[in-house]
Design an enzyme around this catalytic site. Structure first.
Site, PDB file in Angstrom:
ATOM      1  N   CYS A  77      -4.819  -0.443  -3.747  1.00  0.00           N
ATOM      2  CA  CYS A  77      -4.059  -1.521  -3.121  1.00  0.00           C
ATOM      3  C   CYS A  77      -3.639  -2.498  -4.215  1.00  0.00           C
ATOM      4  O   CYS A  77      -4.480  -2.947  -5.001  1.00  0.00           O
ATOM      5  CB  CYS A  77      -4.913  -2.218  -2.068  1.00  0.00           C
ATOM      6  SG  CYS A  77      -4.169  -3.715  -1.405  1.00  0.00           S
ATOM      7  N   CYS A  80      -5.681  -6.117  -3.701  1.00  0.00           N
ATOM      8  CA  CYS A  80      -7.105  -6.344  -3.970  1.00  0.00           C
ATOM      9  C   CYS A  80      -7.728  -5.292  -4.882  1.00  0.00           C
ATOM     10  O   CYS A  80      -8.914  -5.378  -5.190  1.00  0.00           O
ATOM     11  CB  CYS A  80      -7.878  -6.407  -2.655  1.00  0.00           C
ATOM     12  SG  CYS A  80      -7.891  -4.841  -1.760  1.00  0.00           S
ATOM     13  N   CYS A 125      -4.651  -2.102   4.290  1.00  0.00           N
ATOM     14  CA  CYS A 125      -5.808  -2.022   3.406  1.00  0.00           C
ATOM     15  C   CYS A 125      -6.996  -2.611   4.172  1.00  0.00           C
ATOM     16  O   CYS A 125      -6.915  -3.732   4.684  1.00  0.00           O
ATOM     17  CB  CYS A 125      -5.547  -2.798   2.118  1.00  0.00           C
ATOM     18  SG  CYS A 125      -7.010  -2.954   1.067  1.00  0.00           S
ATOM     19  N   CYS A 128      -8.234  -6.096   2.259  1.00  0.00           N
ATOM     20  CA  CYS A 128      -7.470  -7.351   2.265  1.00  0.00           C
ATOM     21  C   CYS A 128      -6.441  -7.453   3.383  1.00  0.00           C
ATOM     22  O   CYS A 128      -5.805  -8.491   3.546  1.00  0.00           O
ATOM     23  CB  CYS A 128      -6.785  -7.562   0.920  1.00  0.00           C
ATOM     24  SG  CYS A 128      -5.407  -6.440   0.592  1.00  0.00           S
ATOM     25  N   CYS A 149       2.916   7.448   5.142  1.00  0.00           N
ATOM     26  CA  CYS A 149       4.152   7.057   4.457  1.00  0.00           C
ATOM     27  C   CYS A 149       3.925   5.657   3.884  1.00  0.00           C
ATOM     28  O   CYS A 149       3.861   4.682   4.625  1.00  0.00           O
ATOM     29  CB  CYS A 149       5.297   7.074   5.461  1.00  0.00           C
ATOM     30  SG  CYS A 149       6.903   6.778   4.739  1.00  0.00           S
TER      31      CYS A 149
END
Length: 160
Positions: A77, A80, A125, A128, A149
């Site tokens: 991510c 984070c 995510c 976060c 996707c």
């Protein structure tokens, strides 16, 4: 009599859109261990990353250099730095966005997105809450059948 019936029908419709439904819907929203203010996110993310991760935007198809990246490693991510996808589960979907058939276990939270007029499963995510993309049921049938996707600007790649 018609006026009383009309008022009764109006009150019935108003009572069906009360705050109870909104409160219940908000209560089911996932919570995240990493939280920041909009100002703090803007300080650590690029404008493109902020648009996608925090405002649930979508990048143009075929615009991400990560779309055709198949090196061995982990996709994290961009907000984070939590691992969310492994390169072993990446495939070319032909859609113009990086696609995976599964995420790292426990790294993704699901939500429902109605922004384009119908319900889609949104991928966030789990650490976060950053918007990563959406999941569809048109992925590789030999594995999971799922296509995650993902916006390339929501990810950073760490080679192995």
């Amino acid at each position: 009599m018609k006026t009383i019936t009309y008022l009764y029908v109006c009150l019935l419709f108003i009572s069906c859109t009360g705050k109870a439904q909104e409160t219940k819907r908000e209560a089911t929203k996932p919570t995240f261990s990493v939280t920041k203010t909009a100002k703090e996110w803007k300080e650590i993310l690029t404008p493109e990353q902020y648009y996608i991760l925090r405002l649930a935007g979508t990048e143009r198809p075929f615009s991400s250099p990560l779309n055709k990246l198949y090196k061995e490693g982990v996709f994290k991510c961009a907000g984070c730095k939590s691992p969310v996808y492994e390169s072993a589960h990446k495939f070319d979907s032909g859609t113009g966005w990086p696609s995976f058939d599964r995420a790292v276990a426990g790294s993704i939270a699901l939500d429902t997105d109605h922004k384009i007029g119908y319900a889609r499963t949104e991928l966030l995510c789990a650490t976060c809450g950053g918007h990563l993309g959406h999941v569809f049921n048109d992925g590789p049938q030999k594995t999971t059948g799922k296509r995650h996707c993902i916006n390339g600007d929501a990810l950073i790649f760490e080679p192995k």
